[in-house]
Design a protein around this motif. Structure first.
Motif, PDB file in Angstrom:
ATOM      1  N   GLN A  51       0.828  -1.200   0.000  1.00  0.00           N
ATOM      2  CA  GLN A  51       0.000   0.000   0.000  1.00  0.00           C
ATOM      3  C   GLN A  51       0.872   1.264   0.000  1.00  0.00           C
ATOM      4  OE1 GLN A  51      -0.498  -2.664   1.870  1.00  0.00           O
ATOM      5  NE2 GLN A  51      -2.458  -3.386   0.988  1.00  0.00           N
ATOM      6  N   ALA A  54       2.414   1.677  -3.437  1.00  0.00           N
ATOM      7  CA  ALA A  54       1.416   2.134  -4.396  1.00  0.00           C
ATOM      8  C   ALA A  54       1.177   3.630  -4.263  1.00  0.00           C
ATOM      9  CB  ALA A  54       0.110   1.358  -4.187  1.00  0.00           C
ATOM     10  N   SER A  55       1.107   4.116  -3.031  1.00  0.00           N
ATOM     11  CA  SER A  55       0.885   5.543  -2.807  1.00  0.00           C
ATOM     12  C   SER A  55       2.083   6.372  -3.245  1.00  0.00           C
ATOM     13  CB  SER A  55       0.592   5.789  -1.325  1.00  0.00           C
ATOM     14  OG  SER A  55       0.463   7.162  -1.051  1.00  0.00           O
ATOM     15  N   LYS A  56       3.292   5.859  -2.976  1.00  0.00           N
ATOM     16  CA  LYS A  56       4.503   6.606  -3.294  1.00  0.00           C
ATOM     17  C   LYS A  56       4.770   6.650  -4.789  1.00  0.00           C
ATOM     18  CE  LYS A  56       8.548   8.555  -2.456  1.00  0.00           C
ATOM     19  NZ  LYS A  56       8.680   9.916  -1.894  1.00  0.00           N
ATOM     20  N   LEU A  57       4.588   5.542  -5.487  1.00  0.00           N
ATOM     21  CA  LEU A  57       4.962   5.442  -6.899  1.00  0.00           C
ATOM     22  C   LEU A  57       3.772   5.568  -7.842  1.00  0.00           C
ATOM     23  CD1 LEU A  57       7.590   2.547  -6.701  1.00  0.00           C
ATOM     24  CD2 LEU A  57       7.962   5.008  -6.552  1.00  0.00           C
ATOM     25  N   ASN A  58       2.595   5.853  -7.286  1.00  0.00           N
ATOM     26  CA  ASN A  58       1.396   6.071  -8.103  1.00  0.00           C
ATOM     27  C   ASN A  58       1.048   4.828  -8.935  1.00  0.00           C
ATOM     28  OD1 ASN A  58      -0.801   7.580  -8.979  1.00  0.00           O
ATOM     29  ND2 ASN A  58       0.301   8.421 -10.725  1.00  0.00           N
ATOM     30  N   VAL A  59       1.070   3.663  -8.285  1.00  0.00           N
ATOM     31  CA  VAL A  59       0.639   2.412  -8.911  1.00  0.00           C
ATOM     32  C   VAL A  59      -0.409   1.768  -8.009  1.00  0.00           C
ATOM     33  CG1 VAL A  59       2.864   2.050 -10.050  1.00  0.00           C
ATOM     34  CG2 VAL A  59       2.490   1.089  -7.774  1.00  0.00           C
ATOM     35  N   THR A  60      -0.961   0.665  -8.443  1.00  0.00           N
ATOM     36  CA  THR A  60      -1.932  -0.041  -7.612  1.00  0.00           C
ATOM     37  C   THR A  60      -1.213  -1.004  -6.675  1.00  0.00           C
ATOM     38  OG1 THR A  60      -2.202  -1.864  -9.179  1.00  0.00           O
ATOM     39  CG2 THR A  60      -3.597   0.087  -9.498  1.00  0.00           C
TER      40      THR A  60
END
Length: 371
Positions: A51, A54-60
């Motif tokens: 999670q 995903a937030s840091k690298l703009n992925v799911t």
């Protein structure tokens, strides 16, 4: 409520794997997909949750989980593209190797370098295939870059001195990058310039008329990006001394003045030395011989050429000098400094690597010529 489900697979990297992943991120020619996967794996190795990644690298979170698992199973190879379904390659590895070797080690009989059409005819494959192969291996025979290695015996000391000023400027002092752009020509086109129109660029005659030259003396403040400049018709010690007087008048008297200069003869004459003794707040720092790239004002000269001089039309030297003064005045209103990021150690290490590679290439050429 406590989190349930299978915990994420732990990722542990050895030093070699970490170095490879960091190289994927730094290298400009790395595919964006591969660089993103390398970042995901490095974050996993640092103990991040899916999670958070995903937030840091703009992925799911699913994307982070997938590449975490792929790396855990297949290591570095798991991040590379897998074979795709489709028609098999018609050009084998041996053929590709032959094309790459011929591109690097031979030239056509009628030219200094290969073109895609020439290599296609030579190797018996299509021009499109040659282009793809060259792009894959980073080959561009039509391009050439210039270089020069400084032979200054004080190269290391001078690089550390100048870069130290850029990264850690002294207190109560002003650091100015000083140089001369000599022999700036006042050029006028032999026929009127036709302005740009929709669907048609600006047009101008290929020939021109010369109306004399001027030399620009400039001092760039590395902290603000502002420039002190003055044009002279000659380029001698006398003019350089006058420019030093201009700098002395423009800089508040309570500040020391550190000047970054090249090794041009006018900077070291007895006249200049006497003037410096009378003005002890001036301290000179010389760049290495053939090391003008270390002087930030050279980049400013490049912008001046690109924005004003390259396409400028000047019917006399006075008009040319007025254009330069107006450019300086406008730029100083909203000036921005150049940001120097390389340390002296990084610069010297890169020079050492380049020198070693150059020596190996020259040795290989000599060996080939003997055989």
């Amino acid at each position: 409520m406590a989190r349930t489900g299978r915990p994420p697979e732990a990722v542990v990297l050895d030093s070699e794997e970490r170095e490879v992943l960091e190289r994927y991120i730094r290298r400009r020619k790395t595919a964006a997909r591969l660089a993103l996967r390398a970042r995901i794996v490095l974050c996993c190795a640092d103990g991040w949750t899916n999670q958070k990644i995903a937030s840091k690298l703009n992925v799911t979170p699913g994307t982070a989980s997938r590449w975490r698992g792929r790396f855990a199973r297949k290591r570095i190879d798991g991040l590379l593209e897998e074979p795709r379904v489709g028609k098999p390659r018609s050009i084998g590895d041996d053929k590709i190797e032959r094309i790459v070797v011929d591109t690097l080690e031979s030239t056509p009989r009628n030219a200094t370098h290969w073109s895609t059409r020439g290599m296609a005819k030579h190797s018996g494959v299509s021009q499109t295939s040659i282009g793809r192969i060259w792009r894959a291996f980073g080959l561009a025979p039509h391009r050439v870059e210039s270089f020069v290695l400084s032979k200054d015996p004080q190269l290391i000391e001078k690089v550390r001195d100048v870069v130290g000023l850029y990264l850690h400027p002294p207190e109560n002092a002003l650091v100015l990058c000083v140089d001369e752009k000599s022999q700036i020509q006042a050029l006028d086109r032999s026929q009127p310039v036709l302005p740009m129109r929709p669907g048609q660029p600006e047009r101008r005659s290929h020939d021109y008329k010369r109306h004399g030259t001027s030399s620009l003396f400039a001092a760039l403040d590395i902290a603000t990006g502002k420039v002190i400049g003055r044009c002279f018709r000659r380029h001698r010690t006398r003019e350089f001394k006058k420019f030093l007087v201009d700098i002395d008048a423009a800089v508040p008297q309570d500040l020391d003045v550190h000047l970054v200069l090249d090794n041009y003869a006018t900077h070291k004459t007895p006249t200049v030395q006497r003037w410096l003794l009378q003005h002890p707040r001036f301290v000179l720092h010389f760049t290495p011989t053939k090391g003008s790239w270390l002087n930030q004002v050279e980049r400013w000269f490049g912008l001046l050429t690109q924005r004003q001089l390259q396409r400028g039309v000047h019917r006399n030297v006075s008009q040319l000098e007025r254009t330069i003064r107006e450019y300086i005045a406008v730029e100083n209103v909203d000036s921005k400094p150049f940001v120097w990021v390389k340390t002296a150690d990084e610069i010297l290490a890169k020079i050492a690597r380049f020198a070693d590679n150059t020596k190996r290439l020259l040795d290989a050429q000599r060996h080939t010529s003997r055989t």
